[in-house]
Design a protein around this motif. Structure first.
Motif, PDB file in Angstrom:
ATOM      1  N   ILE A 743      10.141  17.478   4.266  1.00 43.15           N
ATOM      2  CA  ILE A 743      10.938  18.318   5.160  1.00 43.15           C
ATOM      3  C   ILE A 743      12.069  17.501   5.781  1.00 43.15           C
ATOM      4  CG2 ILE A 743      10.867  19.678   7.279  1.00 43.15           C
ATOM      5  CD1 ILE A 743       8.025  20.478   6.546  1.00 43.15           C
ATOM      6  N   GLY A 744      11.758  16.270   6.187  1.00 41.84           N
ATOM      7  CA  GLY A 744      12.794  15.414   6.768  1.00 41.84           C
ATOM      8  C   GLY A 744      13.923  15.117   5.799  1.00 41.84           C
ATOM      9  N   LEU A 747      16.185  18.185   5.584  1.00 39.72           N
ATOM     10  CA  LEU A 747      17.029  18.317   6.774  1.00 39.72           C
ATOM     11  C   LEU A 747      18.150  17.276   6.768  1.00 39.72           C
ATOM     12  CD1 LEU A 747      14.260  18.965   9.475  1.00 39.72           C
ATOM     13  CD2 LEU A 747      15.891  20.628   8.551  1.00 39.72           C
ATOM     14  N   HIS A 748      17.848  16.087   6.269  1.00 39.16           N
ATOM     15  CA  HIS A 748      18.866  15.045   6.217  1.00 39.16           C
ATOM     16  C   HIS A 748      19.995  15.437   5.254  1.00 39.16           C
ATOM     17  CE1 HIS A 748      20.681  11.076   6.309  1.00 39.16           C
ATOM     18  NE2 HIS A 748      20.617  11.033   4.975  1.00 39.16           N
ATOM     19  N   ARG A 749      19.663  16.021   4.108  1.00 38.96           N
ATOM     20  CA  ARG A 749      20.687  16.414   3.143  1.00 38.96           C
ATOM     21  C   ARG A 749      21.551  17.546   3.679  1.00 38.96           C
ATOM     22  NH1 ARG A 749      18.276  17.333  -2.738  1.00 38.96           N
ATOM     23  NH2 ARG A 749      20.460  17.976  -2.985  1.00 38.96           N
ATOM     24  N   LEU A 750      21.019  18.345   4.591  1.00 41.42           N
ATOM     25  CA  LEU A 750      21.792  19.453   5.169  1.00 41.42           C
ATOM     26  C   LEU A 750      22.260  19.124   6.587  1.00 41.42           C
ATOM     27  CD1 LEU A 750      19.585  22.481   3.983  1.00 41.42           C
ATOM     28  CD2 LEU A 750      21.741  21.697   2.998  1.00 41.42           C
ATOM     29  N   ALA A 751      22.379  17.840   6.889  1.00 43.03           N
ATOM     30  CA  ALA A 751      22.733  17.450   8.259  1.00 43.03           C
ATOM     31  C   ALA A 751      24.073  18.031   8.676  1.00 43.03           C
ATOM     32  CB  ALA A 751      22.749  15.920   8.373  1.00 43.03           C
ATOM     33  N   GLU A 752      25.081  17.986   7.782  1.00 42.28           N
ATOM     34  CA  GLU A 752      26.401  18.485   8.160  1.00 42.28           C
ATOM     35  C   GLU A 752      26.405  19.997   8.365  1.00 42.28           C
ATOM     36  OE1 GLU A 752      31.035  18.409   6.517  1.00 42.28           O
ATOM     37  OE2 GLU A 752      29.470  17.224   5.538  1.00 42.28           O
ATOM     38  N   PRO A 753      25.861  20.798   7.446  1.00 41.77           N
ATOM     39  CA  PRO A 753      25.850  22.249   7.702  1.00 41.77           C
ATOM     40  C   PRO A 753      25.017  22.637   8.915  1.00 41.77           C
ATOM     41  CG  PRO A 753      25.456  21.799   5.373  1.00 41.77           C
ATOM     42  CD  PRO A 753      25.383  20.490   6.075  1.00 41.77           C
ATOM     43  N   ALA A 774       7.670  16.205  -4.943  1.00 38.54           N
ATOM     44  CA  ALA A 774       8.553  16.098  -3.790  1.00 38.54           C
ATOM     45  C   ALA A 774       9.946  16.618  -4.091  1.00 38.54           C
ATOM     46  CB  ALA A 774       8.602  14.641  -3.326  1.00 38.54           C
ATOM     47  N   VAL A 775      10.467  16.347  -5.278  1.00 36.71           N
ATOM     48  CA  VAL A 775      11.826  16.777  -5.621  1.00 36.71           C
ATOM     49  C   VAL A 775      11.925  18.299  -5.626  1.00 36.71           C
ATOM     50  CG1 VAL A 775      13.612  16.713  -7.396  1.00 36.71           C
ATOM     51  CG2 VAL A 775      12.245  14.673  -6.920  1.00 36.71           C
ATOM     52  N   LEU A 776      10.920  18.964  -6.239  1.00 39.03           N
ATOM     53  CA  LEU A 776      10.962  20.419  -6.335  1.00 39.03           C
ATOM     54  C   LEU A 776      10.743  21.079  -4.984  1.00 39.03           C
ATOM     55  CD1 LEU A 776       9.042  21.012  -9.708  1.00 39.03           C
ATOM     56  CD2 LEU A 776      11.511  20.954  -9.323  1.00 39.03           C
ATOM     57  N   ILE A 777       9.784  20.603  -4.205  1.00 41.64           N
ATOM     58  CA  ILE A 777       9.530  21.201  -2.893  1.00 41.64           C
ATOM     59  C   ILE A 777      10.719  20.967  -1.961  1.00 41.64           C
ATOM     60  CG2 ILE A 777       8.003  21.177  -0.883  1.00 41.64           C
ATOM     61  CD1 ILE A 777       6.862  22.519  -3.373  1.00 41.64           C
ATOM     62  N   GLU A 778      11.367  19.811  -2.091  1.00 42.45           N
ATOM     63  CA  GLU A 778      12.585  19.588  -1.304  1.00 42.45           C
ATOM     64  C   GLU A 778      13.657  20.605  -1.679  1.00 42.45           C
ATOM     65  OE1 GLU A 778      16.040  16.183  -0.892  1.00 42.45           O
ATOM     66  OE2 GLU A 778      13.979  15.526  -1.304  1.00 42.45           O
ATOM     67  N   GLN A 779      13.758  20.935  -2.980  1.00 47.07           N
ATOM     68  CA  GLN A 779      14.712  21.960  -3.414  1.00 47.07           C
ATOM     69  C   GLN A 779      14.383  23.310  -2.791  1.00 47.07           C
ATOM     70  OE1 GLN A 779      17.477  21.542  -5.477  1.00 47.07           O
ATOM     71  NE2 GLN A 779      17.934  23.644  -4.872  1.00 47.07           N
ATOM     72  N   VAL A 780      13.089  23.644  -2.674  1.00 49.54           N
ATOM     73  CA  VAL A 780      12.673  24.891  -2.034  1.00 49.54           C
ATOM     74  C   VAL A 780      13.123  24.904  -0.575  1.00 49.54           C
ATOM     75  CG1 VAL A 780      10.687  26.270  -1.309  1.00 49.54           C
ATOM     76  CG2 VAL A 780      10.749  25.277  -3.599  1.00 49.54           C
ATOM     77  N   THR A 847      14.640  33.299  -6.054  1.00 50.06           N
ATOM     78  CA  THR A 847      13.877  33.388  -7.297  1.00 50.06           C
ATOM     79  C   THR A 847      13.441  32.004  -7.757  1.00 50.06           C
ATOM     80  OG1 THR A 847      15.212  35.307  -7.896  1.00 50.06           O
ATOM     81  CG2 THR A 847      13.892  34.309  -9.638  1.00 50.06           C
ATOM     82  N   ILE A 848      14.333  31.004  -7.607  1.00 53.53           N
ATOM     83  CA  ILE A 848      13.985  29.630  -7.961  1.00 53.53           C
ATOM     84  C   ILE A 848      12.867  29.127  -7.054  1.00 53.53           C
ATOM     85  CG2 ILE A 848      14.878  27.271  -8.006  1.00 53.53           C
ATOM     86  CD1 ILE A 848      17.603  28.487  -8.771  1.00 53.53           C
ATOM     87  N   CYS A 849      12.925  29.461  -5.781  1.00 55.55           N
ATOM     88  CA  CYS A 849      11.858  29.058  -4.852  1.00 55.55           C
ATOM     89  C   CYS A 849      10.512  29.628  -5.298  1.00 55.55           C
ATOM     90  CB  CYS A 849      12.195  29.531  -3.437  1.00 55.55           C
ATOM     91  SG  CYS A 849      13.612  28.707  -2.695  1.00 55.55           S
ATOM     92  N   ARG A 850      10.499  30.914  -5.665  1.00 56.07           N
ATOM     93  CA  ARG A 850       9.242  31.522  -6.104  1.00 56.07           C
ATOM     94  C   ARG A 850       8.707  30.832  -7.347  1.00 56.07           C
ATOM     95  NH1 ARG A 850       9.176  37.641  -8.214  1.00 56.07           N
ATOM     96  NH2 ARG A 850      10.430  36.608  -9.819  1.00 56.07           N
TER      97      ARG A 850
END
Length: 889
Positions: A743-744, A747-753, A774-780, A847-850
């Motif tokens: 989760i961290g 959030l770090h990758r979306l810090a600017e938005p 971890a890579v896939l869940i981070e994408q979710v 859909t990708i998340c599902r």
């Protein structure tokens, strides 16, 4: 009426049927051979007569075709306003089903039973509307032409050259309470057509030279007459059954011919075929399978099979009956089929059984009643006459020696105990011995044991001893009664044993059919069906089995290979059977030089394949009994194969529809989402290249280009991720990791938005390690957070929570935006689906998340947030014990 009591079961079934139809409306169909015969006019005229009787009559939908005489019949009738529908620029008038149900008249008139309703109505076909009206208790008058009957569709196309698209199931006609044929001669109909009373103008001229040719009208008229006659015949049979009338009513000719294993039975079949052709009658070939059938020699069984096969080739209906008495079984079947004539072969010689108890012909004449009996020369045996059992001389001699031995043993036992018991009790010992002989042997040895027992009792135990003379004349009566009782007991014992053997064979056939049907019902692919049927058939018939299935070009290929099927000649026979849908091979009249016999696997729609059967060494060829069982098994197999093929075709059709829908959605969605950033990028770069801008403006345009490029990159990435998920290219590599780090990272990758957005984290320290990629869940997490950022007001808060319960961790991303309507929450995760009240987005991120969550074994959904907004949640399962990292040094 013959005074017989009705069958209680049939009477109960009739009561149940009448109860089920008690509240159903009555249906009357006005049937015509072609348009213009006057069906609508006749229906309206009949309705006016009902109205005069006080019946509440309403015209639900009438097609008068601007015919003055038809429109005149509408005067005085209440007419329901039609339902007007605009479809592709055309105005369509349809039956207003809701208005008809609400009005609920005593009689509703609905024209054109086979009509196809406009798209969007409750039912596709008008006959379905009428079915609903009947269920509501409304009586219906309707009209239909004979060419619209489903079973006659291909025949009408063959006659007229016109394929009728609108059809009605024959069951609708069968369930009608009354069918009235509206018939006029073809010449009169052609005259009406020329006068413009059917079609007008150029359309009438074209009809005369196409569908309304005189030959077509004659053929259609015959079809209409035959359809009506068949329905009347069925009604008559129902009436006879309901009133327990067993005597035939020969309103139509139906011939029943009885055959036997006689060498000349084929002559009887051919003679009956000629008789049926002259009388234009249906004909049925019947054979009565008595317990004595089990003792038929193999050559007689084969002859019977060939006779029945010949009858089938000549167009007869085949019936195999079971019973103890041949004539009784034949007469009962003739009554049930309302046969007008029975044909039987004339025996040219009388056996001792015929002299004592009468022949089958004599018994049939006595029992037949009003049915005509035709006795034709050429059949040297009576049907069902007890044949000589095919046994070797050694076997025959052994049974008679056993009979003599049992009587001798009983005599010895009776001599030992004779002084202690009465003579009457000694007779019981002899009867017991007769039962033992009859239980093991056949009727001949049993009769011999009966006669020897009487003689032995007289010779050894009745004074004067050791002589057949008697002092007391009363013993003659004793001997006579003893002989009769012995003969009856032996006969009953032999018959009981034969019946038990026949019952076991029938039970074996039933068990085989049940086992195969049960296995086929569970089978979902052709390979499993082929394996199942081949296993059952090879076990039951002790034979080698090969199954051939066609490719799309109709070329057979081996699906299940047996050694004999590798021969190219055998494969050629199988191909011939597939192409011609006929039995061929060994033991048949077609390609008899083949090693095996080949059966076509046919269903209602098409040829499905071919099954080859090669009996094992020492196994007899297929008898009629085995052939019937095999044909039943093959019919079950063909139905199962057709079910699987139709399911696959339906799945392919569904996939094609879904592919087309997705393609349209993709083009609609992606074209807009691609065009927008490309337009912005193109405009910004053009301004940068062509205009003299200050530095601040240049930076703003450059920032815009970068943002739109990132947006375009995100769209392409989503498309690629969706493609990988659907193709199965995404592989989940699970490792035990803390959820907080994933989760961290998101959030770090979306810090600017996320700047300017308050984010509340609720991650308890007690969260366990979770096996995840971890890579896939981070994408979710990124997709869900970006979804919240894009569709919620700027500056509104976000919440990220997680908790563990029952070996499952749940993650929640909540927002304070407009939320998602309850009706759309089930569809929000579908491809290219976007909430109606929200613009933008490609409809792929969720859909990708599902796909990723389901690949982890979890589930994802959306709920309403408190006090407002949406709450996206997904679960991840904790499988197995977590590793003890503290123990690693």
């Amino acid at each position: 009426m013959n005074g017989q009591r009705p069958d209680p079961d049939a009477l109960l079934a009739r009561v149940h049927a009448e109860t089920a139809w008690e509240h159903r409306g009555h249906l009357k169909i006005f049937l015509g051979a072609a348009p213009g015969v006057g069906k609508t006019y006749a229906m309206l005229k009949a309705a006016q007569a009902k109205r005069a009787e006080g019946v509440d009559v309403v015209a639900g939908y009438i097609e008068a075709h601007r015919r003055p005489e038809t429109e005149a019949q509408l005067l005085g009738l209440e007419v329901l306003p039609p339902l007007v529908i605009e479809y592709r620029g055309a105005t369509l008038r349809e039956l207003d089903l809701e208005a008809a149900l609400a009005r609920a008249p005593g009689l509703l008139l609905v024209d054109e039973l086979a009509h196809t309703n406009a798209p969007g109505l409750r039912h596709t076909k008008r006959w379905q509307d009428i079915e609903e009206l009947l269920q509501a208790g409304i009586n219906i008058y309707t009209t239909v032409n004979v060419q619209h009957l489903e079973s006659l569709n291909d025949l009408v196309a063959q006659i007229t050259g016109v394929v009728v698209r609108e059809t009605v199931p024959d069951s609708v006609l069968d369930r009608a309470d009354e069918v009235e044929l509206i018939d006029i001669p073809p010449d009169n109909l052609l005259q009406r057509l020329r006068e413009g009373k059917v079609y007008g103008g150029q359309q009438a001229e074209q009809a005369v030279h196409n569908f309304f040719r005189k030959g077509n009208l004659i053929a259609l008229r015959e079809l209409a007459l035959r359809s009506t006659a068949e329905r009347v015949d069925a009604q008559m049979d129902d009436y006879r059954r309901h009133n327990a009338i067993t005597d035939p009513w020969p309103v139509t000719e139906r011939i029943l011919v009885c055959v036997s294993p006689s060498p000349t039975a084929s002559r009887l079949v051919r003679a009956t075929r000629r008789m049926a052709k002259r009388l234009r009658a249906e004909w049925v070939v019947a054979y009565v399978e008595t317990p004595a059938y089990l003792k038929l020699p193999e050559k007689d069984r084969q002859r019977l099979t060939q006779t029945l096969r010949l009858a089938k080739q000549l167009g007869a209906e085949i019936a195999t009956l079971t019973g103890e008495n041949v004539s009784e079984a034949i007469v009962n079947y003739a009554h049930s089929r309302n046969a007008s004539k029975i044909v039987i072969g004339k025996p040219l010689k009388r056996s001792w059984r015929d002299i004592l108890w009468g022949s089958v012909v004599d018994d049939l004449v006595r029992r037949s009643g009003l049915i005509d009996i035709y006795v034709i020369s050429g059949d040297f045996e009576s049907p069902g006459a007890a044949p000589v059992r095919a046994v070797t001389p050694a076997q025959n001699q052994g049974e008679y020696l056993w009979s003599v031995g049992v009587v001798a043993l009983v005599t010895v036992i009776a001599h030992v105990i004779g002084r202690q018991v009465e003579l009457a009790n000694l007779i019981m010992f002899y009867l017991l011995g007769i039962v033992a002989v009859a239980a093991k042997g056949n009727q001949g040895p049993a009769i011999l044991a009966s006669v020897l027992s009487v003689l032995a009792f007289d010779f050894f135990f009745v004074p004067p001893y050791l002589t057949f003379a008697v002092n007391d004349i009363q013993y003659v009566l004793t001997f006579g009664v003893m002989l009769v009782v012995a003969l009856v007991i032996s006969s009953l014992t032999v018959r009981t044993r034969e019946q038990a053997v026949a019952a076991r064979q029938r039970e074996r056939r039933t068990a085989t059919l049940y086992a195969l049907s049960r296995e086929l019902a569970r089978t979902q692919d052709l390979t499993s069906i082929v394996q199942a049927v081949s296993r059952h058939i090879s076990e039951v018939f002790e034979s080698q089995v090969a199954v051939f299935l066609p490719d799309p070009q109709g070329k057979l290929g081996l699906s299940l290979a047996a050694p004999f099927a590798q021969d190219p000649k055998e494969q050629g026979v199988a191909q011939w059977v597939y192409d011609h849908r006929q039995l061929a091979g060994a033991g048949t009249d077609t390609l008899p030089g083949a090693k095996a016999v080949y059966f076509p696997l046919t269903a209602a729609q098409k040829n499905l394949g071919v099954l080859g059967l090669l009996p094992g060494l020492g196994q007899p060829a297929l008898t009629n009994e085995k052939l019937q069982l095999l044909e039943t098994l093959l019919n079950q197999t063909a139905l199962a194969m057709e079910r699987v093929i139709l399911a696959e075709e339906a799945q392919q059709a569904g996939l094609q529809v879904e592919t087309e829908r997705l393609r349209n959605a993709l083009l609609s969605s992606v074209s807009h989402d691609l065009r927008t950033p490309l337009t912005v990028i193109s405009g910004a770069t053009s301004s940068l290249l062509t205009e003299n801008l200050d530095r601040a403006t240049q930076q703003e345009l450059t920032r815009t280009v970068a943002q739109e490029a990132q947006r375009l990159n995100q769209l392409v990435r989503n498309l690629l991720d969706m493609t990988r998920l659907e193709s199965g290219a995404v592989v989940v590599y699970k490792e035990w990791q803390p959820l907080e780090e994933v989760i961290g990272s998101a959030l770090h990758r979306l810090a600017e938005p996320l700047q300017g957005r308050p984010v509340t984290l609720d991650l308890p320290e007690s969260l366990p390690l979770i096996p995840l990629d971890a890579v896939l869940i981070e994408q979710v997490m990124i997709n869900l957070l970006e979804n919240a950022l894009n569709y919620t007001p700027v500056g509104s808060p976000l919440t990220v929570r997680a908790w563990a319960k029952d070996h499952t961790v749940t993650v929640e991303i909540g927002d304070q935006g407009p939320g998602i309507p309850a009706l759309e929450r089930e569809h929000i995760f579908e491809k290219f689906y976007r909430v109606q009240t929200i613009r933008g987005g490609s409809g792929l991120g969720l859909t990708i998340c599902r796909g990723i969550i389901e690949a982890h074994g979890g589930k994802i959904w959306v709920e309403a947030n408190t006090p407002k907004g949406a709450s996206f949640r997904f679960t991840l399962p904790i499988e197995g014990p977590a590793p003890d990292f503290g123990a690693v040094k």
